[in-house]
Motif scaffolding. Sequence first.
Motif, PDB file in Angstrom:
ATOM      1  N   SER A 187       0.849  -1.192   0.000  1.00 28.72           N
ATOM      2  CA  SER A 187       0.000   0.000   0.000  1.00 28.72           C
ATOM      3  C   SER A 187       0.883   1.241   0.000  1.00 28.72           C
ATOM      4  CB  SER A 187      -0.924   0.008   1.224  1.00 28.72           C
ATOM      5  OG  SER A 187      -0.158  -0.018   2.404  1.00 28.72           O
ATOM      6  N   THR A 188       0.336   2.327  -0.512  1.00 28.84           N
ATOM      7  CA  THR A 188       1.095   3.583  -0.592  1.00 28.84           C
ATOM      8  C   THR A 188       0.260   4.740  -0.065  1.00 28.84           C
ATOM      9  OG1 THR A 188       0.314   4.159  -2.810  1.00 28.84           O
ATOM     10  CG2 THR A 188       2.245   2.735  -2.693  1.00 28.84           C
ATOM     11  N   LYS A 189       0.968   5.728   0.468  1.00 33.04           N
ATOM     12  CA  LYS A 189       0.341   6.982   0.895  1.00 33.04           C
ATOM     13  C   LYS A 189       1.240   8.132   0.465  1.00 33.04           C
ATOM     14  CE  LYS A 189      -3.272   5.464   3.223  1.00 33.04           C
ATOM     15  NZ  LYS A 189      -4.621   5.696   2.692  1.00 33.04           N
ATOM     16  N   VAL A 190       0.633   9.187  -0.008  1.00 41.66           N
ATOM     17  CA  VAL A 190       1.413  10.338  -0.456  1.00 41.66           C
ATOM     18  C   VAL A 190       2.008  11.061   0.757  1.00 41.66           C
ATOM     19  CG1 VAL A 190      -0.537  11.965  -0.403  1.00 41.66           C
ATOM     20  CG2 VAL A 190       1.399  12.372  -1.952  1.00 41.66           C
ATOM     21  N   VAL A 191       3.212  11.583   0.596  1.00 40.92           N
ATOM     22  CA  VAL A 191       3.807  12.460   1.609  1.00 40.92           C
ATOM     23  C   VAL A 191       3.137  13.823   1.429  1.00 40.92           C
ATOM     24  CG1 VAL A 191       5.936  13.574   2.389  1.00 40.92           C
ATOM     25  CG2 VAL A 191       5.996  11.201   1.573  1.00 40.92           C
ATOM     26  N   LYS A 192       2.328  14.223   2.389  1.00 39.48           N
ATOM     27  CA  LYS A 192       1.443  15.383   2.225  1.00 39.48           C
ATOM     28  C   LYS A 192       2.171  16.655   1.796  1.00 39.48           C
ATOM     29  CE  LYS A 192      -2.216  13.693   5.248  1.00 39.48           C
ATOM     30  NZ  LYS A 192      -2.959  13.879   6.512  1.00 39.48           N
ATOM     31  N   THR A 193       3.378  16.830   2.312  1.00 38.69           N
ATOM     32  CA  THR A 193       4.115  18.055   1.969  1.00 38.69           C
ATOM     33  C   THR A 193       4.593  18.047   0.511  1.00 38.69           C
ATOM     34  OG1 THR A 193       6.148  17.025   2.791  1.00 38.69           O
ATOM     35  CG2 THR A 193       4.919  18.429   4.322  1.00 38.69           C
ATOM     36  N   LYS A 194       4.549  16.855  -0.132  1.00 34.06           N
ATOM     37  CA  LYS A 194       5.032  16.746  -1.525  1.00 34.06           C
ATOM     38  C   LYS A 194       3.885  16.572  -2.531  1.00 34.06           C
ATOM     39  CE  LYS A 194       9.538  16.551  -0.601  1.00 34.06           C
ATOM     40  NZ  LYS A 194      10.342  15.356  -0.864  1.00 34.06           N
ATOM     41  N   ALA A 195       2.643  16.511  -2.040  1.00 30.06           N
ATOM     42  CA  ALA A 195       1.499  16.185  -2.903  1.00 30.06           C
ATOM     43  C   ALA A 195       1.347  17.146  -4.084  1.00 30.06           C
ATOM     44  CB  ALA A 195       0.214  16.169  -2.080  1.00 30.06           C
ATOM     45  N   ASP A 196       1.681  18.417  -3.877  1.00 30.15           N
ATOM     46  CA  ASP A 196       1.492  19.404  -4.949  1.00 30.15           C
ATOM     47  C   ASP A 196       2.760  19.649  -5.766  1.00 30.15           C
ATOM     48  OD1 ASP A 196      -1.172  19.797  -4.203  1.00 30.15           O
ATOM     49  OD2 ASP A 196      -0.573  21.212  -2.628  1.00 30.15           O
ATOM     50  N   ASP A 197       3.804  18.918  -5.441  1.00 29.87           N
ATOM     51  CA  ASP A 197       5.071  19.058  -6.188  1.00 29.87           C
ATOM     52  C   ASP A 197       4.843  18.676  -7.655  1.00 29.87           C
ATOM     53  OD1 ASP A 197       7.668  18.335  -7.362  1.00 29.87           O
ATOM     54  OD2 ASP A 197       8.449  18.580  -5.325  1.00 29.87           O
ATOM     55  N   GLU A 198       5.335  19.519  -8.544  1.00 27.66           N
ATOM     56  CA  GLU A 198       5.144  19.285  -9.989  1.00 27.66           C
ATOM     57  C   GLU A 198       5.698  17.924 -10.426  1.00 27.66           C
ATOM     58  OE1 GLU A 198       6.501  21.248 -14.241  1.00 27.66           O
ATOM     59  OE2 GLU A 198       6.589  22.485 -12.431  1.00 27.66           O
ATOM     60  N   ASN A 199       6.862  17.553  -9.890  1.00 24.62           N
ATOM     61  CA  ASN A 199       7.489  16.288 -10.248  1.00 24.62           C
ATOM     62  C   ASN A 199       6.739  15.075  -9.691  1.00 24.62           C
ATOM     63  OD1 ASN A 199       9.678  17.420 -11.693  1.00 24.62           O
ATOM     64  ND2 ASN A 199      10.679  17.935  -9.751  1.00 24.62           N
ATOM     65  N   ALA A 200       5.921  15.322  -8.663  1.00 22.73           N
ATOM     66  CA  ALA A 200       5.169  14.210  -8.060  1.00 22.73           C
ATOM     67  C   ALA A 200       3.946  13.834  -8.884  1.00 22.73           C
ATOM     68  CB  ALA A 200       4.738  14.586  -6.639  1.00 22.73           C
ATOM     69  N   GLN A 201       3.509  14.732  -9.780  1.00 22.38           N
ATOM     70  CA  GLN A 201       2.249  14.512 -10.492  1.00 22.38           C
ATOM     71  C   GLN A 201       2.265  13.271 -11.378  1.00 22.38           C
ATOM     72  OE1 GLN A 201      -0.618  16.206  -9.688  1.00 22.38           O
ATOM     73  NE2 GLN A 201       0.866  16.854  -8.138  1.00 22.38           N
ATOM     74  N   LYS A 202       3.444  12.922 -11.907  1.00 22.12           N
ATOM     75  CA  LYS A 202       3.491  11.724 -12.765  1.00 22.12           C
ATOM     76  C   LYS A 202       3.248  10.451 -11.957  1.00 22.12           C
ATOM     77  CE  LYS A 202       8.558  11.836 -12.545  1.00 22.12           C
ATOM     78  NZ  LYS A 202       9.786  12.067 -13.312  1.00 22.12           N
TER      79      LYS A 202
END
Length: 708
Positions: A187-202
């Motif tokens: 299972s995975t969970k997003v690191v909340k502080t990185k959720a809006d990072d442009e590089n994270a969108q992919k």
Amino acid sequence: MKALTTYIISQTKLPEVSVKNTIELLNEDCTIPFISRYRKERTGNLDEVQIGDIVKFKEQFEALEKRKIAILKALEEQGVLTPELKQKIEATLDLTTLEDLYLPYKKSRKTKAETARQHGLEPLAKIIMSQNANDVESIAFKYVKGEIASVEDALEGARHIISEWINERTDIRNNIRQQLERFAMISTKVVKTKADDENAQKFRDYFDWEESLSRIPSHRLLAILRAESEGFIKTKIQIDDDKALDKIESRIIRSNNECSEQIQIAIQDAYKRLLLPSLSNEALQIAKTKADESAISVFAKNLKQLLLGSPLGEKRILAIDPGFRSGCKLVCLDAQGGLLYNETIYPHPPQNDSMGAIKKISSLTEAYKIEAIAIGNGTASRETEAIIRKIHFKNEIQVFVVSEAGASIYSASKIARDEFPNYDVTVRGSVSIGRRLQDPLAELVKIDAKSIGVGQYQHDVDQTKLKKELDVVVESCVNAVGVNINTASASLLSYVSGIGPKLAENMVSYRDENGAFTSRNDIKKVPRLGGKAFEQGAAFLRIKEAKNPLDDSAVHPERYDLVKQMAKDLGKSVQDLIGNAETLKKIDLKKYCTESVGLPTLQDIIKELEKPGLDIREQAKVFTFNQNIKKINDLHEGQLLPGIVNNITNFGCFVDVGIKESGLIHVSNLSDGFVKDVNEHVSLHQQIIVKVLEVDVPRKRIQLKLHT
């Protein structure tokens, strides 16, 4: 040798005599291409894949034996090696089992259990584990001294020792392994502080994801692990904790008293602190290894298809590395890929000198008797192609769009600098584009295979395994095609069976100093090239227009006398046999069978004499994209378009339809039926027709279907 042979047979199910003889050949420093082609009688006609499997399992067995020796030595030094333990270690054929046997004796950092032992708490742990005592607290009170300040401290220390014993039990570890293998969920969970990072969108599909670890496709697991390594998500491996704890308790707890209560607490501690973290990480590593193997296999298949791509052959080429602001770099190459001329033209914005560019290209094609034009498929490729197609050439000139993948890597490499010390990277890159059209294999071997870009997640897989597998593929392709010793680069020669980089350099130096090789016997004059290297490599090295026609064939020099005897028996010369199918049919092959030469070798010789030096690759064909499609906005649902397969994965293939973005044919859109292997339906650089299913302009994603 016997143990090794038995191990390989158990893994491959190949005949014993084939395995035994192949091991002997490998131990004699024979290469896979040589063994599969020229030692068929000894191997029982094994192919390269089967011999490769023998090599793989031979290395596995040898690594296991090496680890056993190290463990036995360590145990002996500790004075804990019993005859029973030694027998168990020597008998195991599995690395995991071996490490489990060694686990209780491993010298590791100071553990909680080790600290408890130093405080004299092991006797208390043994009393509790006997499960016979009552009033455990009174017994524990006797151990309250020194740094053990209370009964609870004593019991906690004893539990730490019990936890370690539980962790070291092979049966318990294997039971949890089985549960992880069958039921583990990732299972995975997003690191909340990185959720809006442009590089994270992919990676946004994996911001909240759960899937069975045993069923997750390799590309998805590698994507998740990359997202975690880049800090965008956290992953977790889970099984049913209650079920796992029940299984452990059923194996240990035999009573219902105070001892069992302490053991139950120790079991929970062992599971959460030792067993689950260690074994879930092991399960993830096993899944990662399988994903790596799958990704590497896809990469290897793609690379093989790319290396065996269609060559145009020895033609005079005008190669163009297109660009806008920086202009288009032009080079003119002779039929052997030698650089004759270079210049830069500026047909595109901001200069827009299309007329000047057309005049220059027209004059160069005449001056250098150009037969084909190669255009790199990067920036401004389509615009450059459109200008080329406006030119009315005096002679027929074929126009090709060529993949630029890895060209920038080559142009900045030492190989390129050595080849063209007086030219900059842009000229070298253009030369590489032109040479790829002439002979993809000869040019692409100069580039680190993983930089060619025909796989997915190649930077995330085990780099040692990747390099090893790709080197095998390159070696296989080079030797399957054969190499012209008088024109080949050192890079290409280095992959010839038995040669390697140093001998390849010696060959080129000898050629530069003494002129072209005129016979295979000349190869023996190369410094430091001994009998073994000649035996392994000679038949893969071709000499055009040699006095002996067999020197330009795949017939091994050790069989030249046999061919001469065949010709003599027919009253012919060897030259008379070449390409003469009718005459060759008259040869009774059984007459020439000996202990070392059987029908497989003789049939190969006849096949080669029919078409000596035949290139197994198809010739390059011109391809034209839809000229109305220039960018993603020009696409719409339902269009039928020509395209070229430019990458293959386990989940489908990517197709170049003539714009910057490649479209995806998902595995479900390759066929109306079930698709087991993408490679059974398409191949790399295959020219196909696709139907546009969906265009997502914001995300720059194109969904396609194979049109049949």
